[in-house]
Design a protein around this motif. Sequence first.
Motif, PDB file in Angstrom:
ATOM      1  N   VAL A 189     -60.464  98.073 -94.213  1.00 16.84           N
ATOM      2  CA  VAL A 189     -61.173  97.839 -95.469  1.00 16.84           C
ATOM      3  C   VAL A 189     -60.509  96.710 -96.272  1.00 16.84           C
ATOM      4  N   GLU A 190     -61.329  95.873 -96.889  1.00 15.62           N
ATOM      5  CA  GLU A 190     -60.804  94.807 -97.751  1.00 15.62           C
ATOM      6  C   GLU A 190     -60.603  95.352 -99.167  1.00 15.62           C
ATOM      7  N   ILE A 191     -59.472  95.012 -99.764  1.00 12.47           N
ATOM      8  CA  ILE A 191     -59.215  95.453-101.141  1.00 12.47           C
ATOM      9  C   ILE A 191     -58.859  94.237-102.002  1.00 12.47           C
ATOM     10  N   PRO A 192     -59.857  93.611-102.610  1.00 16.56           N
ATOM     11  CA  PRO A 192     -59.580  92.441-103.448  1.00 16.56           C
ATOM     12  C   PRO A 192     -58.679  92.804-104.615  1.00 16.56           C
ATOM     13  N   GLY A 193     -57.748  91.937-104.921  1.00 15.20           N
ATOM     14  CA  GLY A 193     -56.915  92.146-106.115  1.00 15.20           C
ATOM     15  C   GLY A 193     -55.692  93.009-105.898  1.00 15.20           C
ATOM     16  N   VAL A 194     -55.555  93.613-104.716  1.00 16.86           N
ATOM     17  CA  VAL A 194     -54.351  94.391-104.423  1.00 16.86           C
ATOM     18  C   VAL A 194     -53.658  93.716-103.232  1.00 16.86           C
ATOM     19  N   GLN A 201     -47.970  95.084-102.073  1.00 21.23           N
ATOM     20  CA  GLN A 201     -48.038  96.164-103.062  1.00 21.23           C
ATOM     21  C   GLN A 201     -48.658  97.416-102.451  1.00 21.23           C
ATOM     22  N   PHE A 202     -49.742  97.226-101.727  1.00 21.64           N
ATOM     23  CA  PHE A 202     -50.452  98.324-101.075  1.00 21.64           C
ATOM     24  C   PHE A 202     -49.506  99.097-100.154  1.00 21.64           C
ATOM     25  N   GLU A 238     -46.613 100.858-102.085  1.00 23.44           N
ATOM     26  CA  GLU A 238     -47.152 102.072-102.721  1.00 23.44           C
ATOM     27  C   GLU A 238     -47.350 103.170-101.677  1.00 23.44           C
ATOM     28  N   VAL A 240     -55.249  92.768 -99.579  1.00 23.62           N
ATOM     29  CA  VAL A 240     -55.384  93.549 -98.351  1.00 23.62           C
ATOM     30  C   VAL A 240     -56.652  93.176 -97.572  1.00 23.62           C
ATOM     31  N   ASN A 241     -56.459  92.612 -96.407  1.00 25.42           N
ATOM     32  CA  ASN A 241     -57.535  92.290 -95.452  1.00 25.42           C
ATOM     33  C   ASN A 241     -58.572  91.278 -95.943  1.00 25.42           C
TER      34      ASN A 241
END
Lengths: 247, 354
Positions: free
Chosen positions: A88-93, A97-98, A101, A142-143
Amino acid sequence: MLKIENLHAEIDGKEILKGLSLEVNAGEIHAIMGPNGAGKSTLGYVLGGRPGYEVTAGSITFNGEDLLEKEPHERAAAGVFLGFQYPVEIPGVSNVQFLRESLNAQRTSRGEKPLSGAEFLKLARAQADALGLQQDMLKRPVNVGFSGGEKKRNEMVQMGIIDPAFAILDETDSGLDIDALRIVGDGINRIMRKPTKAVLLITHYQRLLDYVQPDRVHVLADGRITRSGGPELAHELERQGYAEVAA
Amino acid sequence: MTLDLPSTREEAWRWADLGGIAAAAALTPITRPDAQFLDLPGAKLLFVDGVLDDAASDLHRVCVGDLTPGAHALGKRATRGWSLHLDAQAVAHPVQVVHVATGGDNHVAAEIVLDTDTSAQVVETFVGAGWSNRNTRIRLGKAARLMRAVRMTQGAGFVTLRDEAELGEGASLIGTMLAAGDQGVRIDAAITLAGEGGYAEYGGALLTRDRLKQECAVRVRHAEPNGQSHQLWRAVAADQSQASLAAAVEVARHAQKTDGEQSLRGLLLHRTATVNLKPELEIFADDVKCAHGATVGELDARALFYMASRGIPAPRAKALLTKAFVADALDRIADETVRAAFAADADAWLESAL
Ligand SMILES: Nc1ncnc2c1ncn2[C@@H]1O[C@H](COP(=O)(O)OP(=O)(O)O)[C@@H](O)[C@H]1O
Ligand SMILES: [Mg+2]
């Protein structure tokens, strides 16, 4: 380590898994093969606890504990890792950091000390190097904007950092060229081939199994395991197709 | 008290929470909450219920006294306040203004006048409870630059801002607003690019929960050619709250080569919340570039499960995604100390709302 008994699961009221049983012991790598739409990804999601995937009957125990009782993040902390067919793509993270966490959430819930930024970065860099993922991709969201192959390598970098006891890898080989396939295969062996760990390797093709030798091979068709065997079963499937072998 | 404000039947006030303002003005006194300045050099002004606390303030170049009231329904209430006037070539450290409310209503005016080539930075913080109403008039001379950041973090009540800005030739205004408290908000602004080649960024993030209503009602007017404006707003609404973003760009007939951008995005943390968006374009020139986007959505369920599968508990995963959602709006703050303080406020809000 993992014991699935008579598992029935549905999505939106439609039964997808129809009485699936499977047992994986520590130190083993099992391959799951099967036609499109058979329910392979569904099995992965049910193990991970994805909302909307409802278990209507059967049980899953992991190291003697009821896995279905646990929230998705608790399953991760218990040592279950799900490598996504479609990461999955996570814009802004950012990836860094991902992952920090993720790792620290798991460590905290296990009563371990969280890693500092510097400690974490060292670990992340080493894993990225081992899997041939460029360092600057750690800083990117992320991705987001990753190619299919980069996403799959990123899944393996995550697995390397998290160092789980049990991994379900859903078509980690799709979208990889032959060099990447070898790197990813080596990564799976390096991270997971240990007496205390186990892997469920979901794949369509024999080719990943040339690098990651399975101890057992299962055919999943129409929501059930229809046949199980040794590594030779994968070759038989490759030659004759699912229709013939799974029947 | 009678509010003497326009009714919600007026288009520019349709999403205003008049009942919320009246209730805030009637809040009974609370003990004075702690208020802290950021660790920055420069002027520090502490207003308690609209009155300057001399002992706790350090005015530097700022003056405090009577100011001409404005004409606007909100702005006309404030007759006293602070002013900063920089002559050509003058330099100033950041001006920090902390507004503490301890119940009831308070009204403060401000005037920021920057002459040719000067630049200033203003940071304002609202804490406490009550109705805090501000009227800020900004005049920027040729190539003057103002960076202003306002955070509304009251524990209860309402904050209303009426900003009126006029930008001269090549002047630049960067305004960033953050509503991250437990108060209602109305940000009411009229910004005019009155000289050629002006640059305005005016936007921010509204974080709202419970039954609160927060809104911005902003109009940017390009009166001269070659101006650029960006209105980037993010609204996050939880529970039964309502966030409304109304942003208008007006381009006068001869304001050719105008570049106006509006990006309005809402995020519903719960299905019971509401986000209203109203981007508005009024373009009378023919050679302009105006991009606008307006979307409302929910947190990406796939991303939430992906994060959970890596061990991140749901509240933290939601906070990370929501933070990423508002980051665009807050990243506009240039000063690192200020940016960090605003990010921390947004974080604190998210941690408690999710
Ligand atoms: N979200 C969904 N809603 C309804 N049906 C779904 C959903 N996701 C998958 N399915 C159905 O479940 C079946 C199994 O899908 P999947 O587990 O992805 O198969 P595989 O991974 O073996 O190709 C398919 O028939 C598919 O159409
Ligand atoms: Mg699949």
